[in-house]
Scaffold this active site. Structure first.
Site, PDB file in Angstrom:
ATOM      1  N   SER A 137     -25.468  62.658 132.542  1.00 21.34           N
ATOM      2  CA  SER A 137     -26.599  63.588 132.505  1.00 21.34           C
ATOM      3  C   SER A 137     -26.470  64.533 131.323  1.00 21.34           C
ATOM      4  O   SER A 137     -25.372  64.903 130.919  1.00 21.34           O
ATOM      5  CB  SER A 137     -26.615  64.408 133.807  1.00 21.34           C
ATOM      6  OG  SER A 137     -27.508  65.498 133.691  1.00 21.34           O
ATOM      7  N   LYS A 173     -20.136  65.138 136.481  1.00 23.34           N
ATOM      8  CA  LYS A 173     -20.568  64.158 135.470  1.00 23.34           C
ATOM      9  C   LYS A 173     -19.612  64.196 134.267  1.00 23.34           C
ATOM     10  O   LYS A 173     -19.177  63.158 133.759  1.00 23.34           O
ATOM     11  CB  LYS A 173     -22.004  64.450 135.012  1.00 23.34           C
ATOM     12  CG  LYS A 173     -23.056  64.163 136.067  1.00 23.34           C
ATOM     13  CD  LYS A 173     -23.057  62.689 136.479  1.00 23.34           C
ATOM     14  CE  LYS A 173     -24.164  62.356 137.453  1.00 23.34           C
ATOM     15  NZ  LYS A 173     -24.145  60.947 137.888  1.00 23.34           N
ATOM     16  N   TYR A 178     -22.265  69.952 140.025  1.00 26.85           N
ATOM     17  CA  TYR A 178     -22.887  68.643 139.717  1.00 26.85           C
ATOM     18  C   TYR A 178     -22.595  68.264 138.273  1.00 26.85           C
ATOM     19  O   TYR A 178     -22.081  67.179 137.984  1.00 26.85           O
ATOM     20  CB  TYR A 178     -24.401  68.695 139.945  1.00 26.85           C
ATOM     21  CG  TYR A 178     -25.124  67.572 139.255  1.00 26.85           C
ATOM     22  CD1 TYR A 178     -25.784  67.790 138.039  1.00 26.85           C
ATOM     23  CD2 TYR A 178     -25.119  66.289 139.785  1.00 26.85           C
ATOM     24  CE1 TYR A 178     -26.424  66.745 137.377  1.00 26.85           C
ATOM     25  CE2 TYR A 178     -25.759  65.246 139.129  1.00 26.85           C
ATOM     26  CZ  TYR A 178     -26.396  65.485 137.933  1.00 26.85           C
ATOM     27  OH  TYR A 178     -27.027  64.456 137.275  1.00 26.85           O
TER      28      TYR A 178
HETATM   29  C1  WQD Z   1     -37.390  71.478 135.054  1.00 25.18           C
HETATM   30  C2  WQD Z   1     -38.083  72.767 134.624  1.00 25.18           C
HETATM   31  C3  WQD Z   1     -37.389  74.694 135.862  1.00 25.18           C
HETATM   32  C4  WQD Z   1     -39.042  73.315 139.695  1.00 25.18           C
HETATM   33  C5  WQD Z   1     -32.184  68.892 136.738  1.00 25.18           C
HETATM   34  C6  WQD Z   1     -30.734  68.539 136.571  1.00 25.18           C
HETATM   35  C7  WQD Z   1     -30.587  67.333 135.695  1.00 25.18           C
HETATM   36  C8  WQD Z   1     -31.430  66.218 136.230  1.00 25.18           C
HETATM   37  C9  WQD Z   1     -32.882  66.654 136.348  1.00 25.18           C
HETATM   38  C10 WQD Z   1     -30.099  64.764 137.618  1.00 25.18           C
HETATM   39  C11 WQD Z   1     -37.139  73.957 134.547  1.00 25.18           C
HETATM   40  C12 WQD Z   1     -38.862  74.391 136.124  1.00 25.18           C
HETATM   41  C13 WQD Z   1     -38.674  73.391 138.359  1.00 25.18           C
HETATM   42  C14 WQD Z   1     -40.003  74.222 140.208  1.00 25.18           C
HETATM   43  C15 WQD Z   1     -40.183  75.233 138.041  1.00 25.18           C
HETATM   44  N1  WQD Z   1     -30.949  65.807 137.501  1.00 25.18           N
HETATM   45  N2  WQD Z   1     -39.232  74.334 137.554  1.00 25.18           N
HETATM   46  N3  WQD Z   1     -40.546  75.155 139.348  1.00 25.18           N
HETATM   47  O1  WQD Z   1     -33.259  71.667 136.201  1.00 25.18           O
HETATM   48  O2  WQD Z   1     -34.134  70.647 134.025  1.00 25.18           O
HETATM   49  O3  WQD Z   1     -32.702  69.296 135.489  1.00 25.18           O
HETATM   50  O4  WQD Z   1     -32.902  67.782 137.220  1.00 25.18           O
HETATM   51  O5  WQD Z   1     -29.688  64.075 136.739  1.00 25.18           O
HETATM   52  O6  WQD Z   1     -29.224  66.953 135.693  1.00 25.18           O
HETATM   53  O7  WQD Z   1     -30.080  69.617 135.938  1.00 25.18           O
HETATM   54  O8  WQD Z   1     -34.999  69.818 136.224  1.00 25.18           O
HETATM   55  O9  WQD Z   1     -37.170  69.513 137.317  1.00 25.18           O
HETATM   56  O10 WQD Z   1     -35.494  71.120 138.369  1.00 25.18           O
HETATM   57  O11 WQD Z   1     -36.652  71.755 136.242  1.00 25.18           O
HETATM   58  O12 WQD Z   1     -40.683  76.108 137.299  1.00 25.18           O
HETATM   59  O13 WQD Z   1     -40.389  74.219 141.417  1.00 25.18           O
HETATM   60  O14 WQD Z   1     -39.080  73.097 135.585  1.00 25.18           O
HETATM   61  O15 WQD Z   1     -37.173  76.093 135.754  1.00 25.18           O
HETATM   62  O16 WQD Z   1     -37.562  74.791 133.468  1.00 25.18           O
HETATM   63  P1  WQD Z   1     -33.769  70.479 135.450  1.00 25.18           P
HETATM   64  P2  WQD Z   1     -36.094  70.528 137.134  1.00 25.18           P
END
Ligand code: WQD
Length: 331
Positions: free
Chosen positions: A124, A152, A148
């Site tokens: 990741s 990785k 997490y």
């Molecule tokens: C994306 C953006 C949030 C939810 C994580 C893991 C990564 C991978 C993908 C496994 C950010 C914003 C999110 C919400 C929001 N997982 N957001 N409201 O955190 O970039 O990555 O998931 O491999 O390893 O770290 O993904 O989709 O949670 O967030 O505003 O309800 O959307 O702040 O900017 P993230 P995400």
């Protein structure tokens, strides 16, 4: 080749199984359904028109894994079987370290014993920590903000050290950015248990009326519109990246970013989802989410050059396919 896909009933695993079968590989899936459903296996077969072998096992169970390796000639393994919720990992660190590290070690030990010399690992972009963007494979890793991410980075290190004593092994570490979307058939996609942590499945459930509105976690980041920027990649592009990695194996340890190289903000994604699917997604700006970084996107040049692979689907495809899966989803 006959490929053992650990975690093959999961979101990325199932899409990769389809791509592997369509590319002419044979597939053995090992999965314990801790974050997936049995029906997904039927849908992999329906989409690809091919059969597969399945073992319902926990890949931290060395005896169970031994059975698979003893019963089949395995040419290579793709290891997806890990817990993957960033927030949950901070609440349950030991569960994450145990599951994600023991599974890697059990599978690697079986590969040693049965002389399986091809190991593709689902890593990741989280492992980069707060490095400067765009993230490049040659960067030194920095501490991540969560267990997490650490699992990785540690798994990458374990596999790299094992490869160092097996010069004829090919180890590929694939660093995913933000996988989203679903197969165009609408039969498989991202169906997280409970309330989604990730942005796109959350938006899709708001669109379906299951959730009231999207909470945008902060609009005071140093980004063009103040909301978080990420490199969203269609899960089918990601799946095809795994087939490309198997097609371009060479001895040693090889690391590749699998992303698009494009950053998209939360508000840009909401707008794209609304326009792609002709609907409104209500949202409110709330506080930042602990542990989030402002921006994250990939330098994709190494995968493009060495794997002859590039992401082909754009953010509109991702939004359309995510919605097609969500609206057909049965609880
Ligand atoms: C994306 C953006 C949030 C939810 C994580 C893991 C990564 C991978 C993908 C496994 C950010 C914003 C999110 C919400 C929001 N997982 N957001 N409201 O955190 O970039 O990555 O998931 O491999 O390893 O770290 O993904 O989709 O949670 O967030 O505003 O309800 O959307 O702040 O900017 P993230 P995400």
């Amino acid at each position: 080749m006959q490929i053992l896909v650990a975690g093959g009933a999961g979101y990325i695993g199932s899409h990769t199984c389809v791509a592997l079968l369509e590319a002419g590989h044979d597939v053995i899936v090992a999965d314990n359904f801790s974050n997936s459903k049995p029906v997904t296996l039927d849908r992999i077969k329906a989409i690809s028109g091919k059969d597969l072998i399945f073992y319902e096992i926990d890949v931290t169970d060395a005896a169970a894994v031994e059975t698979v390796f003893a019963n089949h000639v395995i040419d290579g393994i793709i290891h997806f079987a890990g817990f993957k919720a960033v927030g949950e990992s901070s609440e349950q660190p030991l569960a994450y370290y145990y599951n994600n590290l023991v599974s890697t070690m059990v599978l690697a030990r079986a590969c040693e014993k049965y002389e399986v010399k091809r190991f593709v690992f689902s890593s990741s972009a989280t492992v980069y920590g707060e490095n400067a963007i765009p993230f490049v494979e040659t960067m030194s890793l920095l501490p991540t903000t969560n267990p997490y991410g650490e699992t990785k980075a540690m798994s990458e290190r374990i596999l790299s050290d094992v490869a160092r004593v097996h010069a004829d092994w090919s180890v590929v570490l694939l660093r995913y950015f933000n996988p989203v979307g679903a197969h165009k058939s609408g039969l498989i996609g991202e169906a997280p248990n409970g309330i989604p942590n990730n942005l796109v499945p959350y938006i899709a459930q708001v669109a379906r009326g299951k959730l009231k509105k999207l909470r945008v976690f902060g609009n005071d980041y140093p980004t063009p519109d103040g909301t978080g920027v990420r490199d969203y990649i269609h899960v089918c592009d990601l799946a095809e990246g795994h087939v490309a990695a198997l097609d371009h194996l060479s001895e040693g340890v090889h690391i590749y970013n699998l992303g698009t190289g494009q950053g998209t903000s939360v508000l840009e994604l909401v707008k794209a989802f609304e326009e792609a699917n002709g609907m409104a997604v209500p949202f409110e700006i709330v506080e930042r989410r602990p542990g989030d970084i402002a921006e994250c996107y990939a330098d994709t040049s190494k995968a493009e050059q060495k794997l002859d692979w590039v992401a082909k689907r754009d953010i509109v495809d991702m939004c359309k396919d995510a919605w097609q899966f969500e609206k057909g989803f049965k609880e």
